[in-house]
Design a protein around this motif. Sequence first.
Motif, PDB file in Angstrom:
ATOM      1  N   THR A 298      13.498  49.433  23.770  1.00 27.56           N
ATOM      2  CA  THR A 298      12.141  49.981  23.789  1.00 27.56           C
ATOM      3  C   THR A 298      11.358  49.525  22.567  1.00 27.56           C
ATOM      4  O   THR A 298      10.171  49.168  22.671  1.00 27.56           O
ATOM      5  N   THR A 299      12.014  49.536  21.403  1.00 30.06           N
ATOM      6  CA  THR A 299      11.350  49.109  20.159  1.00 30.06           C
ATOM      7  C   THR A 299      10.832  47.687  20.296  1.00 30.06           C
ATOM      8  O   THR A 299       9.654  47.406  20.036  1.00 30.06           O
ATOM      9  N   TYR A 300      11.701  46.773  20.719  1.00 28.90           N
ATOM     10  CA  TYR A 300      11.308  45.366  20.813  1.00 28.90           C
ATOM     11  C   TYR A 300      10.262  45.143  21.909  1.00 28.90           C
ATOM     12  O   TYR A 300       9.385  44.297  21.758  1.00 28.90           O
ATOM     13  N   TYR A 301      10.351  45.896  22.988  1.00 26.10           N
ATOM     14  CA  TYR A 301       9.362  45.762  24.062  1.00 26.10           C
ATOM     15  C   TYR A 301       7.956  46.088  23.543  1.00 26.10           C
ATOM     16  O   TYR A 301       7.007  45.315  23.732  1.00 26.10           O
ATOM     17  N   TYR A 302       7.831  47.236  22.858  1.00 30.77           N
ATOM     18  CA  TYR A 302       6.500  47.653  22.398  1.00 30.77           C
ATOM     19  C   TYR A 302       6.029  46.829  21.198  1.00 30.77           C
ATOM     20  O   TYR A 302       4.822  46.558  21.073  1.00 30.77           O
ATOM     21  N   VAL A 303       6.936  46.423  20.316  1.00 28.18           N
ATOM     22  CA  VAL A 303       6.539  45.547  19.208  1.00 28.18           C
ATOM     23  C   VAL A 303       6.049  44.208  19.760  1.00 28.18           C
ATOM     24  O   VAL A 303       4.987  43.704  19.355  1.00 28.18           O
ATOM     25  N   GLY A 304       6.815  43.632  20.690  1.00 30.45           N
ATOM     26  CA  GLY A 304       6.410  42.358  21.297  1.00 30.45           C
ATOM     27  C   GLY A 304       5.077  42.465  22.010  1.00 30.45           C
ATOM     28  O   GLY A 304       4.211  41.587  21.900  1.00 30.45           O
ATOM     29  N   PHE A 305       4.892  43.568  22.737  1.00 31.67           N
ATOM     30  CA  PHE A 305       3.635  43.752  23.474  1.00 31.67           C
ATOM     31  C   PHE A 305       2.458  43.908  22.500  1.00 31.67           C
ATOM     32  O   PHE A 305       1.382  43.332  22.720  1.00 31.67           O
ATOM     33  N   ALA A 306       2.675  44.678  21.417  1.00 31.35           N
ATOM     34  CA  ALA A 306       1.602  44.866  20.424  1.00 31.35           C
ATOM     35  C   ALA A 306       1.233  43.524  19.786  1.00 31.35           C
ATOM     36  O   ALA A 306       0.045  43.208  19.610  1.00 31.35           O
ATOM     37  N   TYR A 307       2.242  42.713  19.456  1.00 34.07           N
ATOM     38  CA  TYR A 307       1.971  41.384  18.894  1.00 34.07           C
ATOM     39  C   TYR A 307       1.156  40.544  19.889  1.00 34.07           C
ATOM     40  O   TYR A 307       0.222  39.837  19.507  1.00 34.07           O
ATOM     41  N   MET A 308       1.531  40.584  21.145  1.00 33.67           N
ATOM     42  CA  MET A 308       0.834  39.790  22.163  1.00 33.67           C
ATOM     43  C   MET A 308      -0.641  40.184  22.241  1.00 33.67           C
ATOM     44  O   MET A 308      -1.526  39.321  22.289  1.00 33.67           O
ATOM     45  N   ASN A 322      14.447  37.410  21.086  1.00 29.01           N
ATOM     46  CA  ASN A 322      15.593  38.055  20.425  1.00 29.01           C
ATOM     47  C   ASN A 322      16.182  39.174  21.282  1.00 29.01           C
ATOM     48  O   ASN A 322      17.396  39.276  21.447  1.00 29.01           O
ATOM     49  N   ILE A 323      15.320  40.015  21.843  1.00 28.22           N
ATOM     50  CA  ILE A 323      15.841  41.163  22.598  1.00 28.22           C
ATOM     51  C   ILE A 323      16.365  40.727  23.970  1.00 28.22           C
ATOM     52  O   ILE A 323      17.339  41.301  24.476  1.00 28.22           O
ATOM     53  N   LEU A 324      15.768  39.708  24.568  1.00 28.02           N
ATOM     54  CA  LEU A 324      16.272  39.224  25.861  1.00 28.02           C
ATOM     55  C   LEU A 324      17.651  38.588  25.685  1.00 28.02           C
ATOM     56  O   LEU A 324      18.513  38.711  26.554  1.00 28.02           O
ATOM     57  N   LEU A 325      17.847  37.930  24.547  1.00 28.24           N
ATOM     58  CA  LEU A 325      19.166  37.366  24.236  1.00 28.24           C
ATOM     59  C   LEU A 325      20.177  38.494  24.034  1.00 28.24           C
ATOM     60  O   LEU A 325      21.317  38.423  24.500  1.00 28.24           O
ATOM     61  N   TYR A 326      19.740  39.563  23.366  1.00 26.75           N
ATOM     62  CA  TYR A 326      20.602  40.742  23.147  1.00 26.75           C
ATOM     63  C   TYR A 326      20.998  41.360  24.495  1.00 26.75           C
ATOM     64  O   TYR A 326      22.166  41.713  24.717  1.00 26.75           O
ATOM     65  N   ILE A 327      20.036  41.502  25.403  1.00 28.08           N
ATOM     66  CA  ILE A 327      20.326  42.090  26.722  1.00 28.08           C
ATOM     67  C   ILE A 327      21.299  41.200  27.493  1.00 28.08           C
ATOM     68  O   ILE A 327      22.216  41.686  28.164  1.00 28.08           O
ATOM     69  N   GLN A 328      21.095  39.881  27.384  1.00 24.37           N
ATOM     70  CA  GLN A 328      22.024  38.940  28.042  1.00 24.37           C
ATOM     71  C   GLN A 328      23.455  39.148  27.563  1.00 24.37           C
ATOM     72  O   GLN A 328      24.393  39.204  28.353  1.00 24.37           O
ATOM     73  N   ARG A 329      23.598  39.282  26.246  1.00 23.17           N
ATOM     74  CA  ARG A 329      24.940  39.364  25.655  1.00 23.17           C
ATOM     75  C   ARG A 329      25.597  40.727  25.898  1.00 23.17           C
ATOM     76  O   ARG A 329      26.812  40.836  25.828  1.00 23.17           O
ATOM     77  N   THR A 330      24.785  41.753  26.137  1.00 23.59           N
ATOM     78  CA  THR A 330      25.345  43.101  26.359  1.00 23.59           C
ATOM     79  C   THR A 330      25.231  43.512  27.829  1.00 23.59           C
ATOM     80  O   THR A 330      25.292  44.689  28.145  1.00 23.59           O
ATOM     81  N   LYS A 331      25.079  42.529  28.687  1.00 21.31           N
ATOM     82  CA  LYS A 331      24.869  42.824  30.113  1.00 21.31           C
ATOM     83  C   LYS A 331      26.015  43.637  30.704  1.00 21.31           C
ATOM     84  O   LYS A 331      25.816  44.598  31.444  1.00 21.31           O
ATOM     85  N   GLN A 332      27.233  43.261  30.355  1.00 18.30           N
ATOM     86  CA  GLN A 332      28.405  43.956  30.893  1.00 18.30           C
ATOM     87  C   GLN A 332      28.439  45.409  30.407  1.00 18.30           C
ATOM     88  O   GLN A 332      28.737  46.329  31.169  1.00 18.30           O
ATOM     89  N   MET A 333      28.083  45.621  29.127  1.00 17.40           N
ATOM     90  CA  MET A 333      28.070  46.974  28.576  1.00 17.40           C
ATOM     91  C   MET A 333      26.990  47.820  29.261  1.00 17.40           C
ATOM     92  O   MET A 333      27.212  48.981  29.606  1.00 17.40           O
ATOM     93  N   ASN A 334      25.808  47.228  29.517  1.00 19.04           N
ATOM     94  CA  ASN A 334      24.718  47.961  30.161  1.00 19.04           C
ATOM     95  C   ASN A 334      25.059  48.349  31.588  1.00 19.04           C
ATOM     96  O   ASN A 334      24.665  49.409  32.073  1.00 19.04           O
ATOM     97  N   SER A 335      25.826  47.488  32.270  1.00 21.29           N
ATOM     98  CA  SER A 335      26.176  47.762  33.668  1.00 21.29           C
ATOM     99  C   SER A 335      27.118  48.955  33.786  1.00 21.29           C
ATOM    100  O   SER A 335      27.251  49.555  34.858  1.00 21.29           O
ATOM    101  N   GLN A 336      27.787  49.320  32.672  1.00 16.53           N
ATOM    102  CA  GLN A 336      28.716  50.456  32.708  1.00 16.53           C
ATOM    103  C   GLN A 336      28.004  51.787  32.435  1.00 16.53           C
ATOM    104  O   GLN A 336      28.607  52.846  32.516  1.00 16.53           O
ATOM    105  N   ARG A 337      26.721  51.725  32.111  1.00 16.96           N
ATOM    106  CA  ARG A 337      25.975  52.944  31.812  1.00 16.96           C
ATOM    107  C   ARG A 337      25.537  53.617  33.103  1.00 16.96           C
ATOM    108  O   ARG A 337      25.716  53.075  34.194  1.00 16.96           O
ATOM    109  N   SER A 338      24.903  54.796  32.968  1.00 15.11           N
ATOM    110  CA  SER A 338      24.462  55.536  34.155  1.00 15.11           C
ATOM    111  C   SER A 338      23.431  54.722  34.926  1.00 15.11           C
ATOM    112  O   SER A 338      22.772  53.842  34.369  1.00 15.11           O
TER     113      SER A 338
END
Length: 547
Positions: A298-308, A322-338
């Motif tokens: 959420t932080t990176y989404y709103y910071v990126g949007f404000a910069y844009m 940076n955050i899209l790369l982070y999401i790519q690398r943690t994709k497996q961890m995110n899929s285990q969440r609710s």
Amino acid sequence: MYEAEEYVEGQFDQYSYGHGQQGQGQEDYSFHTGDPRQDVEYERQYQASYHVPDVIRNFIIYFQKVLKDGNLYEISNAYENSFPKLTDRFYNTEPWPEGEYIETIVGEDAIFVILYKELYYRHIYAKVQGGPSTEQRFESYYNYCNLFNSILSATEPIPVSLPNQWLWDIIDEFIYQFQSFSQYRAKLTKKSEDEIDTLRRNPKIWNVHSVLNVLHSLVDKSNINRQLEIYTSGGDPDSVAGEFGRHSLYKMLGYFSLIGLLRLHSLLGDYYQAIKVLENIELNKQSMYSRVPACQITTYYYVGFAYMMMRRYQDAIRTFSNILLYIQRTKQMNSQRSTAQYDQVSKQNEQMYLLLAICLVLHPMRIDESVHSQLREKQGDKMLRMQKGDIAEFEQCFSFASPKFLSPVPPNYDAAPDNYHKEPHVKQLKVLIDEVHQQFLLPTIRSYLKLYTTMPISKLAAFLDMQPDELRTYLLCFKHKMKNMVWTKGTSGLKGEFKSSSEVDFYIDKNMIHIADTKVARRYGDFFVRQILKFEELNRNLIMLPQ
């Protein structure tokens, strides 16, 4: 994870119920007459009307116990696993039992009832068909007032420990419900006179000043800005934290409130202030405070949007990459969440790819290879249409990817009924479309400049079918648009230096354009290192497979 048979029914004093704190303007929900026989009869009818399964009663008792004990592991397990599973099983499309019924189970435990009600109203917003009624929106606001008053008005830290995920969700949901109410309030066409009159008579409910006041109060109470300042300089944050700031509940609520202020100012269209509230948070480094993935994204989404929206495209592209790369690398961890958390991350992922596409169309530059390949795969066609100047595509992408903007003031209830909730979005969209119109010819000019090292202005003007003086204006526009304020160092995201990252640079000497190709040669090292690591991981997985 608990099982129903693990619980033992608690022994309660059936006459000692807690009523919680009554917010100003709330109904008094106490139902005792003073006559024990009448109270017991009322209680019997009240409980019978709910038909609450024993497993739910047992869960409530267990939940209260682990909260009292401060067992963070069990609290986290009950909150993140058991509560959602019981919801899916028993209350998938209907509300959980009301807070007043829960009081009959847990006795005088005001904090637990308030926290339960926070989950109760959150579930109504998320799952119950038709969403919350006006009354439920009001009651949820009063419950948040009770929660934050009990935290902020205490003379010493309250003896409650909650997992970071829950603390983040409280702040996130608080702002979401304010956002939801602001849009609900602005949709007047389908509201009856009574509903409009109720809104008119309650201007302080979900008032923007109240929401801002809560977030700033949590920041001040925790002394989080001073803690972050010392932490960034390598010192010990606890040395300046104070009694409240050392308590995990206050410290993390303070930190999450900073992110909440970033989000709220972005929703109101104040992008400068949105970035400014984070001036003590070093976004380009991992820290002890960034342990909740949803908060990080959420932080990176709103910071990126404000910069844009501030036309700092280079910073926006870096933030999104940076955050899209982070999401790519943690994709497996995110899929285990609710499911709800995974869906939220997936949606924000799609939104950020679209925003990145818009930024790259307006300000082309090189980005990480893996993000670029995903971008081409997901949004390649849209980028192509935007590069050709398709305004409708820009509007469609922005409408999906942008947050739902708010007006800080209520609509004019006395004017003719209309849907005013779209006005803030239309105004922000106009800002972007004006920028697109200003850059309409720049991609074409760039494509011609790439083909030459020197070129007369008259020749380029003839190619573009315009007068030389008009072309000079567009070339000046090109120079201006390709030069951005870019963050270089320090914690403040507002500071930086003016830089140009255009692949093509030029200067004009009399009537001749001199062009320099500043394109950096492609670096293949990162790509090969990544592929080697993937191969090694694949090899390890193959070795671990049973023969």
